[in-house]
Design an enzyme around this catalytic site. Structure first.
Site, PDB file in Angstrom:
ATOM      1  N   ASN A 270       6.546   5.205 -33.918  1.00 22.96           N
ATOM      2  CA  ASN A 270       5.999   3.856 -33.792  1.00 22.96           C
ATOM      3  C   ASN A 270       4.692   3.876 -34.577  1.00 22.96           C
ATOM      4  OD1 ASN A 270       4.878   1.419 -33.234  1.00 22.96           O
ATOM      5  ND2 ASN A 270       5.142   1.528 -31.010  1.00 22.96           N
TER       6      ASN A 270
ATOM      7  N   ARG B  29       3.564  -9.139 -39.976  1.00 21.28           N
ATOM      8  CA  ARG B  29       4.249  -8.035 -39.280  1.00 21.28           C
ATOM      9  C   ARG B  29       5.707  -7.906 -39.696  1.00 21.28           C
ATOM     10  NH1 ARG B  29       0.626  -6.555 -35.116  1.00 21.28           N
ATOM     11  NH2 ARG B  29      -0.650  -8.327 -34.522  1.00 21.28           N
TER      12      ARG B  29
ATOM     13  N   HIS C 254       9.413   0.046 -32.192  1.00 24.60           N
ATOM     14  CA  HIS C 254       8.334  -0.876 -31.820  1.00 24.60           C
ATOM     15  C   HIS C 254       8.609  -1.426 -30.431  1.00 24.60           C
ATOM     16  CE1 HIS C 254       6.683  -1.058 -35.909  1.00 24.60           C
ATOM     17  NE2 HIS C 254       7.937  -1.062 -36.313  1.00 24.60           N
ATOM     18  N   LEU C 255       7.553  -1.542 -29.638  1.00 24.34           N
ATOM     19  CA  LEU C 255       7.701  -2.137 -28.304  1.00 24.34           C
ATOM     20  C   LEU C 255       8.047  -3.616 -28.408  1.00 24.34           C
ATOM     21  CD1 LEU C 255       4.481  -0.372 -27.443  1.00 24.34           C
ATOM     22  CD2 LEU C 255       6.423  -0.073 -25.914  1.00 24.34           C
ATOM     23  N   SER C 256       7.294  -4.327 -29.251  1.00 26.00           N
ATOM     24  CA  SER C 256       7.537  -5.749 -29.472  1.00 26.00           C
ATOM     25  C   SER C 256       8.569  -5.905 -30.591  1.00 26.00           C
ATOM     26  CB  SER C 256       6.230  -6.447 -29.846  1.00 26.00           C
ATOM     27  OG  SER C 256       5.787  -6.009 -31.122  1.00 26.00           O
TER      28      SER C 256
ATOM     29  N   ASP D 224       5.186   7.545 -47.833  1.00 26.41           N
ATOM     30  CA  ASP D 224       5.389   8.697 -48.724  1.00 26.41           C
ATOM     31  C   ASP D 224       5.633   9.978 -47.918  1.00 26.41           C
ATOM     32  OD1 ASP D 224       5.124   7.137 -50.970  1.00 26.41           O
ATOM     33  OD2 ASP D 224       3.033   7.681 -51.341  1.00 26.41           O
TER      34      ASP D 224
ATOM     35  N   HIS E 161       2.683  -1.646 -41.223  1.00 30.07           N
ATOM     36  CA  HIS E 161       2.601  -2.817 -42.101  1.00 30.07           C
ATOM     37  C   HIS E 161       1.714  -2.589 -43.312  1.00 30.07           C
ATOM     38  CE1 HIS E 161       4.429  -4.623 -38.627  1.00 30.07           C
ATOM     39  NE2 HIS E 161       3.350  -4.462 -37.899  1.00 30.07           N
TER      40      HIS E 161
ATOM     41  N   TYR F 203       2.987  -6.077 -25.052  1.00 27.97           N
ATOM     42  CA  TYR F 203       3.395  -4.667 -25.114  1.00 27.97           C
ATOM     43  C   TYR F 203       3.812  -4.074 -23.776  1.00 27.97           C
ATOM     44  CZ  TYR F 203       1.369  -5.085 -29.748  1.00 27.97           C
ATOM     45  OH  TYR F 203       1.095  -5.495 -31.034  1.00 27.97           O
TER      46      TYR F 203
HETATM   47  C1  DQA Z   1       3.835  -2.388 -32.612  1.00 31.88           C
HETATM   48  C2  DQA Z   1       3.927  -3.679 -33.449  1.00 31.88           C
HETATM   49  C3  DQA Z   1       2.874  -3.694 -34.526  1.00 31.88           C
HETATM   50  O1  DQA Z   1       2.957  -4.896 -35.280  1.00 31.88           O
HETATM   51  C4  DQA Z   1       1.481  -3.618 -33.914  1.00 31.88           C
HETATM   52  O2  DQA Z   1       0.517  -3.517 -34.939  1.00 31.88           O
HETATM   53  C5  DQA Z   1       1.333  -2.516 -32.931  1.00 31.88           C
HETATM   54  C6  DQA Z   1       2.448  -2.202 -32.038  1.00 31.88           C
HETATM   55  C7  DQA Z   1       4.825  -2.419 -31.444  1.00 31.88           C
HETATM   56  O3  DQA Z   1       5.077  -1.363 -30.875  1.00 31.88           O
HETATM   57  O4  DQA Z   1       5.323  -3.483 -31.068  1.00 31.88           O
HETATM   58  O5  DQA Z   1       0.272  -1.935 -32.795  1.00 31.88           O
HETATM   59  O6  DQA Z   1       4.169  -1.298 -33.438  1.00 31.88           O
END
Ligand code: DQA
EC number: 4.2.1.10
Length: 147
Positions: free
Chosen positions: A75, A112, A101-103, A88, A81, A24
């Site tokens: 985010n 994921r 998402h960072l990743s 909703d 997930h 991250y």
């Molecule tokens: C995340 C990716 C998700 O799978 C993970 O549960 C996170 C961070 C990301 O920013 O990459 O907590 O949302």
């Protein structure tokens, strides 16, 4: 001035910088907030930047965004997930939504690969670390200008 862009972050993102930094990154959530503010300001926009570890709190903020935001960047972290309730809430929002998402979850564990949030989002930015947020703010600004 148009309404602010809401930038919401879900569980465990308060630990950014110390939580699995190899995935991250080393920037803290406060660093990310500053990057988002700078990008928004360069575009003549303002942000409301918030993080919660609690699903219901995130849902309250999403509902607030229905009235008070011009666009929403979210985010959802792990809730993306799992949470039908967040999906909703997002479906009831009538402003542009950018998932962030960072990743790159699509390149990680199988569980994921699915995010409920994507079903309600206009688009998704993932895999660029803190820059994912900046790019998401830029996309949200563009989408809400067109709206
Ligand atoms: C995340 C990716 C998700 O799978 C993970 O549960 C996170 C961070 C990301 O920013 O990459 O907590 O949302």
């Amino acid at each position: 001035m148009s309404k602010p862009i809401y930038v919401l972050s879900g569980p465990n993102l308060n630990l950014l910088g110390v939580r699995e930094p190899e995935i991250y990154g080393y920037e803290t959530l406060d660093d990310v907030r500053k990057l988002c503010e700078a990008r928004a300001s360069a575009l003549g926009r303002e942000i409301v930047f918030r993080q919660s570890n609690h699903e219901g709190v995130l849902i309250d903020w999403i509902q607030e965004a229905r009235e008070k935001a011009s666009a929403l960047v979210i985010n959802p972290a792990g809730y993306g997930h799992t949470s039908v309730a967040i999906l909703d809430a997002l479906k009831a929002v009538n402003v542009p939504i950018v998932e962030c998402h960072l990743s790159n979850p699509a390149a990680r564990e199988t569980f994921r690969r699915k995010t409920y949030v994507s079903l309600a989002a206009n688009g998704l930015v993932s895999g660029f670390g803190a820059a994912s947020y900046e790019l998401a703010v830029e996309a949200a600004a563009g989408l809400s200008r067109q709206a």
